[in-house]
Design an enzyme around this catalytic site. Structure first.
Site, short mmCIF file in Angstrom:
data_model
loop_
_atom_site.label_atom_id
_atom_site.label_comp_id
_atom_site.label_asym_id
_atom_site.label_seq_id
_atom_site.Cartn_x
_atom_site.Cartn_y
_atom_site.Cartn_z
N TYR A 258 29.83 39.02 45.78
CA TYR A 258 31.07 39.79 45.98
C TYR A 258 30.74 41.28 46.05
O TYR A 258 31.12 41.98 47.00
CB TYR A 258 32.05 39.49 44.84
CG TYR A 258 33.37 40.23 44.96
CD1 TYR A 258 34.39 39.73 45.76
CD2 TYR A 258 33.61 41.41 44.25
CE1 TYR A 258 35.61 40.40 45.88
CE2 TYR A 258 34.82 42.07 44.35
CZ TYR A 258 35.82 41.56 45.16
OH TYR A 258 37.02 42.22 45.26
N ALA B 55 47.21 38.17 54.63
CA ALA B 55 48.50 38.84 54.40
C ALA B 55 49.49 37.97 53.64
O ALA B 55 50.59 38.44 53.34
CB ALA B 55 49.11 39.23 55.75
N GLY C 184 49.23 38.56 47.37
CA GLY C 184 48.58 39.70 46.72
C GLY C 184 48.78 41.04 47.41
O GLY C 184 49.88 41.41 47.83
N ILE C 185 47.67 41.76 47.54
CA ILE C 185 47.69 43.13 48.04
C ILE C 185 48.11 43.17 49.51
O ILE C 185 48.87 44.05 49.94
CB ILE C 185 46.30 43.77 47.83
CG1 ILE C 185 45.98 43.83 46.32
CG2 ILE C 185 46.22 45.15 48.44
CD1 ILE C 185 44.51 43.93 45.98
N1 LIG Z 1 42.74 42.00 42.90
C1 LIG Z 1 41.89 42.99 42.65
O1 LIG Z 1 41.77 43.48 41.51
C2 LIG Z 1 41.04 43.52 43.74
C3 LIG Z 1 41.03 42.97 45.01
N2 LIG Z 1 40.24 43.51 45.99
C4 LIG Z 1 40.25 42.95 47.34
O2 LIG Z 1 41.58 42.90 47.82
C5 LIG Z 1 41.65 41.94 48.87
C6 LIG Z 1 42.89 41.11 48.69
O3 LIG Z 1 42.74 40.31 47.53
P1 LIG Z 1 43.91 40.04 46.47
O4 LIG Z 1 45.20 40.40 47.05
O5 LIG Z 1 43.48 40.63 45.20
O6 LIG Z 1 43.77 38.47 46.27
P2 LIG Z 1 44.56 37.26 46.91
O7 LIG Z 1 43.73 36.06 46.60
O8 LIG Z 1 45.98 37.29 46.51
O9 LIG Z 1 44.51 37.56 48.46
C7 LIG Z 1 43.41 37.25 49.25
C8 LIG Z 1 43.95 36.90 50.62
O10 LIG Z 1 42.84 36.64 51.47
C9 LIG Z 1 43.06 35.40 52.09
N3 LIG Z 1 41.83 34.75 52.47
C10 LIG Z 1 40.82 34.34 51.70
N4 LIG Z 1 39.88 33.73 52.43
C11 LIG Z 1 40.33 33.75 53.71
C12 LIG Z 1 39.83 33.27 54.93
N5 LIG Z 1 38.66 32.62 55.00
N6 LIG Z 1 40.53 33.47 56.06
C13 LIG Z 1 41.72 34.11 56.01
N7 LIG Z 1 42.26 34.58 54.88
C14 LIG Z 1 41.57 34.39 53.74
C15 LIG Z 1 43.84 34.58 51.08
O11 LIG Z 1 44.44 33.47 51.70
P3 LIG Z 1 44.78 32.10 50.88
O12 LIG Z 1 46.11 32.33 50.26
O13 LIG Z 1 44.80 31.08 51.97
O14 LIG Z 1 43.69 31.92 49.89
C16 LIG Z 1 44.80 35.63 50.59
O15 LIG Z 1 45.86 35.78 51.48
C17 LIG Z 1 40.33 41.15 48.81
O16 LIG Z 1 39.49 41.60 49.83
C18 LIG Z 1 39.76 41.53 47.45
O17 LIG Z 1 38.37 41.46 47.43
C19 LIG Z 1 39.46 44.59 45.75
C20 LIG Z 1 39.43 45.16 44.53
C21 LIG Z 1 40.22 44.69 43.42
C1 LIG Z 2 36.22 38.42 28.18
C2 LIG Z 2 37.57 38.95 28.02
C3 LIG Z 2 37.95 39.22 26.63
C4 LIG Z 2 37.94 40.11 28.90
C5 LIG Z 2 37.42 40.02 30.29
C6 LIG Z 2 37.98 41.09 31.17
C7 LIG Z 2 37.45 40.94 32.57
C8 LIG Z 2 37.79 39.57 33.08
C9 LIG Z 2 37.96 42.06 33.47
C10 LIG Z 2 37.50 43.42 32.98
C11 LIG Z 2 37.32 44.29 34.19
C12 LIG Z 2 37.89 43.47 35.34
C13 LIG Z 2 37.63 43.81 36.74
C14 LIG Z 2 37.28 45.06 37.12
C15 LIG Z 2 37.11 45.49 38.51
C16 LIG Z 2 37.74 44.57 39.55
C17 LIG Z 2 37.21 44.88 40.95
C18 LIG Z 2 37.65 46.24 41.39
C19 LIG Z 2 37.44 43.82 41.97
O1 LIG Z 2 37.18 44.05 43.14
C20 LIG Z 2 37.85 42.45 41.61
C21 LIG Z 2 38.26 42.23 40.20
C22 LIG Z 2 37.52 43.10 39.21
C23 LIG Z 2 36.06 42.75 39.26
C24 LIG Z 2 38.07 42.84 37.79
C25 LIG Z 2 37.88 41.41 37.33
C26 LIG Z 2 38.25 41.11 35.90
C27 LIG Z 2 37.52 42.05 34.96
C28 LIG Z 2 36.04 41.77 35.04
#
Ligand SMILES: NC(=O)C1=CN([C@@H]2O[C@H](COP(=O)(O)OP(=O)(O)OC[C@H]3O[C@@H](n4cnc5c(N)ncnc54)[C@H](OP(=O)(O)O)[C@@H]3O)[C@@H](O)[C@H]2O)C=CC1
Ligand SMILES: CC(C)CCC[C@@H](C)[C@H]1CC[C@H]2C3=CC[C@H]4[C@H](C)C(=O)CC[C@]4(C)[C@H]3CC[C@]12C
Length: 344
Positions: free
Chosen positions: A193, A10, A13-14
């Site tokens: 992942y 928490a 990010g999200i």
């Molecule tokens: N960003 C995107 O485009 C997408 C993200 N997601 C998912 O959304 C979720 C949130 O990610 P996002 O907000 O993007 O990325 P962030 O890296 O901003 O957030 C991830 C969070 O998870 C925490 N975390 C990681 N490892 C652990 C651990 N071992 N124990 C406790 N907390 C941990 C991080 O803490 P710390 O700050 O300490 O690293 C951070 O608070 C993830 O599950 C990701 O896979 C899914 C699809 C797309």
């Molecule tokens: C080589 C560059 C010119 C451009 C590279 C673009 C890529 C880094 C990104 C294009 C699509 C992106 C993603 C799509 C889906 C996301 C997914 C839902 C998720 O869970 C985590 C992140 C993504 C994989 C994300 C990551 C960057 C790209 C691959």
């Protein structure tokens, strides 16, 4: 009545955007930020309290990728709360990612281009490693630690006459072909992942099958492509700066580019407002943003196999038993060691 909401990951990010949105929409929410880094957790709490000064925001130390930490955190939760209304299983990692640049340019000029941007199919691989519990790190963090947490918190989550909710932050990158039932931790592949996110989709379905009668309901969401620490870790930062205008341009043509954590948290927040009976256990709920910038949530049916889902659930229960056995043997070993030290 107060609603207890626990959010893993928490502090950024999200997860953090979700907390902000929950506090803005419901004054009855009591948040528990479950984070591995307490300094970052304190900073997140301070930021939330700046905009919501009277909010109840608790902190919990939880490294979801470590079995002892999960067990300790669950004990702490049980002493603090008598029930949990929502448990957001949001913490996640994507370590050492590599983008296949050739595949990217090939995809760019193909009919699959929109799908490529939405799912990153065929574009991304990661390098995983073993953690201190002997588990694959991505599996342990994104899936198994959360599973163990749920198992430990069952007394608070499955209460007669009360409904509790689980919400998994999955991904459109989750793909059945990246997952193998013979290798649930993804020891041998290069897409840990994708495999771990597909595993969370299956686990959510299995939990609904086994726990709905006890008042526990599970859902999966995809936040879309969001610019967070996780995505910034995929390419060097100067690269992101360069392509950022293009990303905003693509957003006009594809609704999966939510880009901001606020928009990415749309489906997570939407879940909070829904009755569990109205949700489809086989659907993933996507945060989407229209070309004009409107955020909304839409369900899409997941590619799930009932038989494999059940086998996977049994394998997780088996792994849980093995992990607990291993831990108690270690504890017994260290007790023997301590006794030996005391004698000498
Ligand atoms: N960003 C995107 O485009 C997408 C993200 N997601 C998912 O959304 C979720 C949130 O990610 P996002 O907000 O993007 O990325 P962030 O890296 O901003 O957030 C991830 C969070 O998870 C925490 N975390 C990681 N490892 C652990 C651990 N071992 N124990 C406790 N907390 C941990 C991080 O803490 P710390 O700050 O300490 O690293 C951070 O608070 C993830 O599950 C990701 O896979 C899914 C699809 C797309
Ligand atoms: C080589 C560059 C010119 C451009 C590279 C673009 C890529 C880094 C990104 C294009 C699509 C992106 C993603 C799509 C889906 C996301 C997914 C839902 C998720 O869970 C985590 C992140 C993504 C994989 C994300 C990551 C960057 C790209 C691959």
């Amino acid at each position: 009545m107060e609603k207890v909401v626990v959010v893993t990951g928490a502090n950024s990010g999200i997860g953090l955007a979700l907390c902000e949105r929950l506090l803005s929409s419901d004054s009855q929410v009591r948040l528990c930020l479950a984070c591995r880094n307490m300094e970052r957790a304190e900073a997140a709490r301070a930021a939330l309290l700046t905009s919501h000064s009277s909010a109840r925001v608790d902190l919990l130390h939880l490294d979801v990728g470590s079995v002892p930490s999960v067990l300790g955190a669950a004990e702490e939760v049980k002493t603090r709360y008598s029930r949990i209304d929502f448990l957001y299983l949001n913490a996640g990692i994507m370590p050492n990612p590599t983008v296949d640049i050739r595949a990217f340019f090939k995809g760019l000029f193909s009919r699959n281009v929109i799908n490529m941007f939405a799912t990153a199919e065929g574009l991304l691989t990661q390098q995983d490693q073993l953690n201190s519990d002997g588990l694959q790190e991505v599996f342990a963090t994104n899936l198994f630690g959360h599973f163990l947490l749920i198992r430990e918190l069952e007394p608070l989550l499955c209460q007669p006459g009360h409904t509790s909710r689980l919400v998994w932050t999955s991904s459109s990158n989750a793909r059945r072909s990246a997952f193998s039932i013979e290798d649930i931790q993804h020891r041998r592949g290069k897409e840990p992942y994708s495999s771990s996110k597909y595993a969370s989709d299956m686990l959510s379905l299995a939990l609904n099958t086994h726990k709905n009668k006890q008042g526990l309901f599970s859902s999966v969401i995809c936040p879309g492509l969001v610019m967070t620490n996780l995505t910034y870790g995929i390419l060097p930062s100067f690269f992101w700066t360069l392509i950022m205008p293009i990303m905003w341009l693509i957003r006009i043509f594809t609704n999966t580019f939510t880009l901001t954590p606020y928009a990415g948290a749309e489906a997570l927040h939407w879940m909070f407002l829904q009755k569990p009976e109205s949700l489809d256990p086989r659907a993933k709920y996507h945060s989407l943003t229209s070309g004009l910038g409107t955020n909304y949530t839409e369900p899409r049916i997941m590619d799930l196999d009932d038989e494999m889902t059940e086998v996977f659930f049994s394998k997780l229960l088996e792994l849980e038993r093995a992990v607990r056995r291993n831990l108690s043997e270690k504890t017994a070993d260290s007790e023997h060691y301590q006794q030996y030290i005391n004698r000498t």
